[in-house]
Design a protein around this motif. Structure first.
Motif, short mmCIF file in Angstrom:
data_model
loop_
_atom_site.label_atom_id
_atom_site.label_comp_id
_atom_site.label_asym_id
_atom_site.label_seq_id
_atom_site.Cartn_x
_atom_site.Cartn_y
_atom_site.Cartn_z
N ILE A 35 0.82 -1.21 0.00
CA ILE A 35 0.00 0.00 0.00
C ILE A 35 0.86 1.26 0.00
N LYS A 36 1.84 1.33 0.88
CA LYS A 36 2.61 2.56 1.03
C LYS A 36 3.31 2.97 -0.26
N VAL A 37 3.97 2.03 -0.92
CA VAL A 37 4.70 2.34 -2.15
C VAL A 37 3.75 2.71 -3.28
N ASN A 38 2.73 1.89 -3.49
CA ASN A 38 1.81 2.13 -4.59
C ASN A 38 0.91 3.33 -4.36
N LEU A 39 0.55 3.56 -3.12
CA LEU A 39 -0.32 4.67 -2.79
C LEU A 39 0.36 6.01 -3.10
N SER A 40 1.62 6.12 -2.80
CA SER A 40 2.31 7.39 -3.06
C SER A 40 2.33 7.71 -4.56
N LYS A 41 2.47 6.68 -5.40
CA LYS A 41 2.48 6.91 -6.85
C LYS A 41 1.13 7.41 -7.34
N VAL A 42 0.07 6.74 -6.92
CA VAL A 42 -1.26 7.13 -7.41
C VAL A 42 -1.68 8.47 -6.83
N LEU A 43 -1.30 8.76 -5.60
CA LEU A 43 -1.64 10.05 -5.00
C LEU A 43 -0.95 11.19 -5.72
N LYS A 44 0.27 10.97 -6.15
CA LYS A 44 0.99 11.99 -6.92
C LYS A 44 0.24 12.27 -8.23
N SER A 45 -0.13 11.21 -8.93
CA SER A 45 -0.88 11.38 -10.19
C SER A 45 -2.21 12.06 -9.94
N LEU A 46 -2.89 11.64 -8.90
CA LEU A 46 -4.21 12.19 -8.59
C LEU A 46 -4.13 13.66 -8.21
N THR A 47 -3.18 14.03 -7.38
CA THR A 47 -3.08 15.43 -6.98
C THR A 47 -2.63 16.31 -8.15
N ASP A 48 -1.69 15.83 -8.95
CA ASP A 48 -1.25 16.61 -10.11
C ASP A 48 -2.41 16.83 -11.09
N TYR A 49 -3.17 15.77 -11.34
CA TYR A 49 -4.28 15.88 -12.29
C TYR A 49 -5.40 16.76 -11.73
N THR A 50 -5.63 16.68 -10.43
CA THR A 50 -6.66 17.50 -9.80
C THR A 50 -6.33 18.98 -9.93
#
Length: 136
Positions: free
Chosen positions: A42-57
């Motif tokens: 979770i920790k490793v994969n979550l940071s990747k998707v959160l980066k994409s999500l925040t950038d796109y938001t």
């Protein structure tokens, strides 16, 4: 935890924005899959998707705000304030994900998904109805 998904009742009738909303929900779906996957990753994969999500938001909010300004939406500043508050809350929650436990990740997913869907269904529909008659 229930997965929140796109349905066409969220369409605003502005193709560019509708596609961006679908992309936001797709990124939230990626987060859902991580949260419901292997707890050790979770920790490793979550940071990747959160980066994409925040950038796109940030990109999406900026785009929406440009639409509102371009067409003179009278509540554009208030809408932008909603966006700013959302970004501040997400940033705060991300910083609190020190251990990235499944429970913390689930809480963040629920907040993100429900806020985005409610925002689209309510606030975005209002400005879209104002703007659509002026689209060329």
């Amino acid at each position: 935890m229930e997965k929140l998904s796109w349905n066409d009742s969220y369409l605003l009738g502005i193709t560019e924005i509708d596609l961006q909303h679908k992309k936001l929900l797709s990124l939230a779906d990626d987060m859902y899959e991580i949260v419901n996957g292997d707890e050790d990753s979770i920790k490793v994969n979550l940071s990747k998707v959160l980066k994409s999500l925040t950038d796109y938001t940030v990109y999406h909010f900026s785009n929406e705000e440009e639409f509102m300004k371009k067409y003179g939406y009278p509540s554009a500043d208030m809408h932008k304030s909603m966006h700013d508050n959302f970004i501040a809350e997400v940033t705060k929650q991300i910083k609190s994900l020190n251990t990235a436990t499944k429970t913390e990740a689930e809480r963040l997913y629920k907040f993100l998904a429900s806020w985005v869907l409610n925002h689209i269904a309510k606030s975005d529909k209002v400005w879209a109805e104002y703007v659509k008659p002026n689209l060329k």
